[in-house]
Motif scaffolding. Structure first.
Motif, PDB file in Angstrom:
ATOM      1  N   PRO A 203       3.894   7.169   5.185  1.00 32.90           N
ATOM      2  CA  PRO A 203       4.066   7.918   3.932  1.00 32.90           C
ATOM      3  C   PRO A 203       2.736   7.934   3.166  1.00 32.90           C
ATOM      4  O   PRO A 203       1.881   7.075   3.393  1.00 32.90           O
ATOM      5  CB  PRO A 203       5.139   7.111   3.184  1.00 32.90           C
ATOM      6  CG  PRO A 203       5.192   5.776   3.828  1.00 32.90           C
ATOM      7  CD  PRO A 203       4.669   5.918   5.217  1.00 32.90           C
ATOM      8  N   ASP A 204       2.593   8.900   2.256  1.00 36.36           N
ATOM      9  CA  ASP A 204       1.317   9.091   1.547  1.00 36.36           C
ATOM     10  C   ASP A 204       0.761   7.812   0.928  1.00 36.36           C
ATOM     11  O   ASP A 204      -0.431   7.519   1.044  1.00 36.36           O
ATOM     12  CB  ASP A 204       1.492  10.169   0.455  1.00 36.36           C
ATOM     13  CG  ASP A 204       1.552  11.556   1.096  1.00 36.36           C
ATOM     14  OD1 ASP A 204       1.791  12.543   0.392  1.00 36.36           O
ATOM     15  OD2 ASP A 204       1.365  11.608   2.341  1.00 36.36           O
ATOM     16  N   GLU A 205       1.656   7.060   0.300  1.00 32.97           N
ATOM     17  CA  GLU A 205       1.260   5.816  -0.394  1.00 32.97           C
ATOM     18  C   GLU A 205       0.533   4.891   0.592  1.00 32.97           C
ATOM     19  O   GLU A 205      -0.557   4.387   0.342  1.00 32.97           O
ATOM     20  CB  GLU A 205       2.538   5.150  -0.946  1.00 32.97           C
ATOM     21  CG  GLU A 205       2.299   3.939  -1.810  1.00 32.97           C
ATOM     22  CD  GLU A 205       1.493   4.278  -3.053  1.00 32.97           C
ATOM     23  OE1 GLU A 205       1.543   5.431  -3.512  1.00 32.97           O
ATOM     24  OE2 GLU A 205       0.776   3.386  -3.528  1.00 32.97           O
ATOM     25  N   GLU A 206       1.157   4.731   1.771  1.00 31.06           N
ATOM     26  CA  GLU A 206       0.623   3.814   2.796  1.00 31.06           C
ATOM     27  C   GLU A 206      -0.688   4.377   3.362  1.00 31.06           C
ATOM     28  O   GLU A 206      -1.647   3.648   3.603  1.00 31.06           O
ATOM     29  CB  GLU A 206       1.663   3.656   3.895  1.00 31.06           C
ATOM     30  CG  GLU A 206       1.338   2.641   4.956  1.00 31.06           C
ATOM     31  CD  GLU A 206       2.471   2.512   5.973  1.00 31.06           C
ATOM     32  OE1 GLU A 206       3.647   2.450   5.558  1.00 31.06           O
ATOM     33  OE2 GLU A 206       2.163   2.495   7.173  1.00 31.06           O
ATOM     34  N   LEU A 207      -0.708   5.697   3.532  1.00 29.97           N
ATOM     35  CA  LEU A 207      -1.904   6.375   4.065  1.00 29.97           C
ATOM     36  C   LEU A 207      -3.092   6.117   3.137  1.00 29.97           C
ATOM     37  O   LEU A 207      -4.188   5.782   3.582  1.00 29.97           O
ATOM     38  CB  LEU A 207      -1.617   7.886   4.139  1.00 29.97           C
ATOM     39  CG  LEU A 207      -2.235   8.683   5.254  1.00 29.97           C
ATOM     40  CD1 LEU A 207      -1.996   8.040   6.616  1.00 29.97           C
ATOM     41  CD2 LEU A 207      -1.654  10.098   5.271  1.00 29.97           C
ATOM     42  N   LYS A 208      -2.824   6.196   1.850  1.00 27.60           N
ATOM     43  CA  LYS A 208      -3.876   5.969   0.849  1.00 27.60           C
ATOM     44  C   LYS A 208      -4.385   4.533   0.955  1.00 27.60           C
ATOM     45  O   LYS A 208      -5.581   4.278   0.986  1.00 27.60           O
ATOM     46  CB  LYS A 208      -3.307   6.243  -0.558  1.00 27.60           C
ATOM     47  CG  LYS A 208      -4.370   6.452  -1.622  1.00 27.60           C
ATOM     48  CD  LYS A 208      -5.136   7.740  -1.392  1.00 27.60           C
ATOM     49  CE  LYS A 208      -6.583   7.628  -1.877  1.00 27.60           C
ATOM     50  NZ  LYS A 208      -7.507   8.422  -1.050  1.00 27.60           N
ATOM     51  N   LYS A 209      -3.446   3.602   1.093  1.00 33.13           N
ATOM     52  CA  LYS A 209      -3.820   2.177   1.203  1.00 33.13           C
ATOM     53  C   LYS A 209      -4.680   1.954   2.443  1.00 33.13           C
ATOM     54  O   LYS A 209      -5.686   1.234   2.396  1.00 33.13           O
ATOM     55  CB  LYS A 209      -2.550   1.315   1.341  1.00 33.13           C
ATOM     56  CG  LYS A 209      -2.202   0.473   0.118  1.00 33.13           C
ATOM     57  CD  LYS A 209      -0.946  -0.342   0.349  1.00 33.13           C
ATOM     58  CE  LYS A 209      -1.253  -1.753   0.831  1.00 33.13           C
ATOM     59  NZ  LYS A 209      -0.009  -2.550   1.034  1.00 33.13           N
TER      60      LYS A 209
END
Ligand SMILES: Cc1ncc(CNC=O)c(N)n1
Length: 236
Positions: free
Chosen positions: A206-212
């Motif tokens: 998910p985007d959140e994890e991708l950003k991390k």
């Protein structure tokens, strides 16, 4: 290179952050090894070599590798729990095996150069790096994030030292063994396997994890540059 690799998340990030990536994989420290840009007067050469071996023989990299082992073991643990694809476990295990070989190599090199590896003063940038590795060992850190870190850490060394072995290099013979350790085709193959696993997980993140994961990738590049800077400035 199969299509996933070409347009994978990681290749996109490498392109997007090419300046920082190049800073880590073509650091002046590495270029000075590859170009053998050392003043050939014997004293300076020896001194330069002592500075260069400093990264390995003041034990800074030895300390890093000792800290890197538990991190790699934590990735192995996560891989064994990640039902997706248990071939991940075999890839990480092969990496751990080469780490144990690396530690013995450090010890024999230190003995050869008569450098104590015990009670070495841990340099600030090394402390930062080790603290960062510890933060990634927490159970809550996502699989795609730790694999991105593992891929980045190994790849910076592989890209850097394989550059020192490319045609036309003037790498001092005393350093070829160290360059071959991380610059070899076999290590390159291992890094490509890590990249495949990271891309597979990142495609579904998910985007959140991708950003991390992207922030973690950049943090590894920064820490690697600081690590080279430490040795380029000589052992302080
Ligand atoms: C500072 C640093 N980064 C990456 C590596 C290569 N991985 C493990 O050996 C290393 N030895 N040291």
């Amino acid at each position: 290179m199969d299509p996933v690799e070409k347009n994978g998340v990681i290749d996109r990030w490498v392109k997007k952050h090419l300046v920082l990536y190049t800073g880590a994989t073509r650091h002046p420290f590495i270029l000075s090894i590859r170009d053998g840009t050392i003043d050939f007067s014997s004293f300076k050469r020896w001194l330069w070599l002592a500075v260069l071996m400093g990264i390995w023989l003041t034990g800074q990299d030895y300390i890093f590798v000792r800290e890197f082992v538990p991190f790699a073991a934590s990735v192995l643990l996560k891989a064994s729990k990640n039902s997706d694809d248990n071939s991940d476990t075999e890839v990480v295990l092969s990496g751990l095996a080469s780490l144990s070989d690396e530690i013995s190599w450090f010890k024999q090199e230190a003995a050869k150069w008569d450098v104590p590896l015990s009670d070495v003063i841990v340099h600030k940038s090394n402390q930062n790096y080790c603290r960062f590795l510890e933060s990634l060992m927490l159970p809550a850190v996502e699989y795609s994030v730790v694999f991105t870190a593992l891929w980045a850490i190994e790849t910076v060394y592989q890209e850097s030292f394989s550059h020192c072995l490319e045609d036309g290099n003037k790498t001092p013979p005393e350093l070829l063994e160290a360059c071959q350790r991380w610059g070899s085709e076999g290590f390159g193959e291992f890094c490509r396997s890590l990249k495949k696993i990271a891309n597979r997980c990142l495609e579904k993140a998910p985007d959140e994890e991708l950003k991390k994961a992207e922030v973690t990738f950049l943090r590894v590049l920064e820490l690697e540059i600081e690590f080279w800077d430490m040795s380029h400035g000589g052992p302080k």
